[in-house]
Scaffold this active site. Structure first.
Site, PDB file in Angstrom:
ATOM      1  N   ARG A   1       0.853  -1.191   0.000  1.00  0.00           N
ATOM      2  CA  ARG A   1       0.000   0.000   0.000  1.00  0.00           C
ATOM      3  C   ARG A   1       0.890   1.243   0.000  1.00  0.00           C
ATOM      4  NH1 ARG A   1      -2.789   2.925   4.724  1.00  0.00           N
ATOM      5  NH2 ARG A   1      -4.033   4.473   3.600  1.00  0.00           N
TER       6      ARG A   1
ATOM      7  N   HIS B   1      -3.176  10.790   0.818  1.00  0.00           N
ATOM      8  CA  HIS B   1      -2.556  10.563   2.125  1.00  0.00           C
ATOM      9  C   HIS B   1      -1.910  11.894   2.515  1.00  0.00           C
ATOM     10  CE1 HIS B   1      -1.035   7.180   4.939  1.00  0.00           C
ATOM     11  NE2 HIS B   1      -0.814   8.335   5.540  1.00  0.00           N
TER      12      HIS B   1
ATOM     13  N   GLU C   1      -7.520   8.155   6.514  1.00  0.00           N
ATOM     14  CA  GLU C   1      -7.800   8.771   7.813  1.00  0.00           C
ATOM     15  C   GLU C   1      -8.318  10.201   7.731  1.00  0.00           C
ATOM     16  OE1 GLU C   1      -4.649   8.444  10.677  1.00  0.00           O
ATOM     17  OE2 GLU C   1      -4.526   6.267  10.536  1.00  0.00           O
TER      18      GLU C   1
ATOM     19  N   ASN D   1      -7.488   1.466   9.912  1.00  0.00           N
ATOM     20  CA  ASN D   1      -6.190   1.571  10.579  1.00  0.00           C
ATOM     21  C   ASN D   1      -6.439   1.418  12.066  1.00  0.00           C
ATOM     22  OD1 ASN D   1      -5.151   2.130   8.080  1.00  0.00           O
ATOM     23  ND2 ASN D   1      -4.639   4.269   8.513  1.00  0.00           N
TER      24      ASN D   1
ATOM     25  N   TYR E   1      -4.336   1.595  15.712  1.00  0.00           N
ATOM     26  CA  TYR E   1      -3.106   1.802  16.491  1.00  0.00           C
ATOM     27  C   TYR E   1      -3.326   1.651  17.995  1.00  0.00           C
ATOM     28  CZ  TYR E   1      -0.582   3.248  12.344  1.00  0.00           C
ATOM     29  OH  TYR E   1       0.030   3.250  11.119  1.00  0.00           O
TER      30      TYR E   1
ATOM     31  N   GLU F   1      -3.396  -0.328   8.137  1.00  0.00           N
ATOM     32  CA  GLU F   1      -2.205   0.099   8.875  1.00  0.00           C
ATOM     33  C   GLU F   1      -2.252  -0.424  10.290  1.00  0.00           C
ATOM     34  OE1 GLU F   1      -1.319   4.327   9.062  1.00  0.00           O
ATOM     35  OE2 GLU F   1      -1.857   4.563   6.956  1.00  0.00           O
TER      36      GLU F   1
HETATM   37  C1  FCB Z   1      -1.267   7.000  10.700  1.00  0.00           C
HETATM   38  C2  FCB Z   1      -0.905   7.626   9.360  1.00  0.00           C
HETATM   39  C3  FCB Z   1       0.460   7.246   8.861  1.00  0.00           C
HETATM   40  C4  FCB Z   1       1.468   7.245   9.982  1.00  0.00           C
HETATM   41  C5  FCB Z   1       0.989   6.371  11.107  1.00  0.00           C
HETATM   42  C6  FCB Z   1       1.978   6.236  12.241  1.00  0.00           C
HETATM   43  O1  FCB Z   1      -2.209   7.795  11.333  1.00  0.00           O
HETATM   44  O2  FCB Z   1      -1.876   7.261   8.408  1.00  0.00           O
HETATM   45  O3  FCB Z   1       0.817   8.109   7.816  1.00  0.00           O
HETATM   46  O4  FCB Z   1       1.672   8.548  10.409  1.00  0.00           O
HETATM   47  O5  FCB Z   1      -0.211   6.895  11.609  1.00  0.00           O
END
Ligand code: FCB
Length: 454
Positions: free
Chosen positions: A72, A116, A161, A289, A291, A363
């Site tokens: 990607r 992006h 995002e 995504n 995290y 992600e």
């Molecule tokens: C996400 C973004 C990516 C990178 C990661 C750590 O929010 O999409 O570009 O910054 O975090």
């Protein structure tokens, strides 16, 4: 690993390409932002980044060695359509032609993100995503990209995002364009979603062969205390961060806003039904995504820190983000909590039951203060465990979500937006001076996992 599950790596043009003045690329919002004093933690800029623009062959070679199914990446809008209007810049198209051909020759399926975060500067000067017309300009760009690459891209992501763009870029001023509009920034959310819908239509109109989706970031939200007030604040955060971006795309409407906060959400309440129809285009897949989870406490925060940088505006809020002391953290301070990847999928299974297309985690990854040993190796066991735990959660999946893949953020140590070069997320270490690439232990670990499954 479930059969057919796709494992990939994920990057973004502005964070790795560099070459900001090469071959007719126009300036972008981020070029302007990173040049302003005090915006980037280490004072660095991305004008060279990891020089991927010139080293893409070597980088695709490293992906092939790693054994990923898919890559990607994002198409730099200012590289392809420098001023944000009119025809394509041939040299920009040719760069991505070369990249796509290299990927296909290596047997790697390309997933291309259209936006992006780097917008041609002239469009930003007209208001960027606060201006409705930007949605149509974005659709024109999608058309150019679809015509040029529609025969080779396997999956298209319209926007990455939109949450982060609105919150960090337009509300809090942590990211480009650095606006501090607080709740008035919500108009930028609507215009991005409209741009998404129009871009889907544009890609379909030129008959691209790949599937089309969007990528939203999701953070499961929990109140710090089980009180009415705290639950209400957590709900507001869930709305701003998650639901206002996912509901319109998947359900064709904005969520019902709580009575007390209706005024804040005004830009999303007086929305034309015709816009919502455009936003809710049927999708071939949905990108998520993941995290970290978010814990919300009531009352304004004690300081200006946010997960992505410092922002004075957060002090005006009646709630704040709290730490999760029960979990270890990444170098960014983000809690490492794979069970919330499972909860992310559960949130989607309940909220979007019956309308959720196949899902890809587009992600997931972690920054750590990697140490380069005397022999040049990088033993990032912490990153390998992070990936092991999160991939295990993804493989297990949840009932009601057709989860098809996981993309590791990210291939190379890169330029991490407002954090500059301070946060390393890569499977591959990059020496900023020599640009030398050194695969870390996490790379070797993932390579082993991918080899074993075959
Ligand atoms: C996400 C973004 C990516 C990178 C990661 C750590 O929010 O999409 O570009 O910054 O975090």
């Amino acid at each position: 690993m479930p059969d057919g599950f796709e494992v990939g790596v994920s990057t973004a043009a502005f964070q790795i390409e560099g070459a900001v003045r090469d071959d007719g690329r126009g300036p972008s919002t981020w070029d302007e932002f990173m040049a302003q004093p005090g915006r980037i933690a280490d004072g660095s800029d991305a004008s060279i980044a990891t020089d991927h623009y010139h080293r893409y062959r070597e980088d695709v070679g490293l992906m092939k060695e790693l054994g990923v199914d898919s890559y990607r990446f994002s198409l730099g809008w200012p590289r392809i359509q420098p001023g944000g209007v009119g025809g394509a810049n041939r040299a920009g198209i040719q760069f991505y032609d070369r990249l796509l051909d290299e990927l296909l020759a290596a047997g790697i399926r390309p997933m291309a993100t259209l936006f992006h975060w780097d917008m041609p500067e002239p469009l930003q000067h007209k208001g960027g995503w606060m201006t409705r017309d930007t949605a149509s300009r974005f659709a024109d760009f999608a058309l150019l990209a679809g015509e040029a690459f529609g025969d080779r891209v396997d999956k298209w992501v319209t926007i990455n995002e939109p949450t982060t763009v609105t919150l960090n870029g337009y509300a809090l001023g942590i990211h480009a364009p650095g606006a501090t509009l607080m709740f008035d920034s919500l108009l930028s959310a609507h215009h991005q979603l409209l741009g998404h819908g129009l871009a889907v239509q544009a890609l379909r109109s030129v008959g691209v062969t790949g599937g089309i989706g969007i990528t939203n970031v999701h953070s499961p939200v929990h109140p710090a205390k089980d009180t009415m007030r705290n639950r209400a604040h957590a709900e507001v955060f869930d709305l701003i961060h998650n639901r206002i971006f996912a509901d319109p795309v998947l359900l064709g409407r904005y969520p019902r806003f709580p009575l007390l906060s209706r005024k804040l959400f005004a830009p999303l309440i007086e929305v034309d039904d015709a816009d919502l129809k455009i936003i809710a285009q049927p999708l071939d897949f949905y990108g998520l995504n993941y995290y970290m989870p978010t814990r919300i406490g009531s009352g304004p925060p004690a300081d200006d820190t946010t997960p992505d940088g410092v922002a004075a505006g957060v002090r005006l809020l009646p709630f704040h983000i709290q730490a999760w002391p029960e979990y270890p953290t990444t170098a960014f301070g983000w809690p490492i909590a794979p069970e919330f990847l499972t909860e992310t999928l559960e949130d989607y299974a309940t909220r979007y039951q019956g309308v959720l297309p196949p899902v890809y985690i587009t992600e997931g990854g972690a920054s750590f203060d990697d140490v380069v040993a005397a022999d040049g190796s990088v033993d990032d066991a912490d990153r390998a465990s992070y990936l092991a735990e999160h991939l295990a959660a993804a493989f297990a999946g949840v009932e009601g979500v057709d989860l098809r893949g996981y993309y590791v953020w990210t291939l190379l140590d890169n330029w991490e937006w407002a954090a500059g070069f301070e946060q390393r997320f890569g499977l591959i270490h990059v020496n900023a001076e020599t640009q030398q690439r050194t695969p870390k232990r996490s790379y070797a670990w993932l390579q082993h996992v991918l080899r074993e499954r075959r």
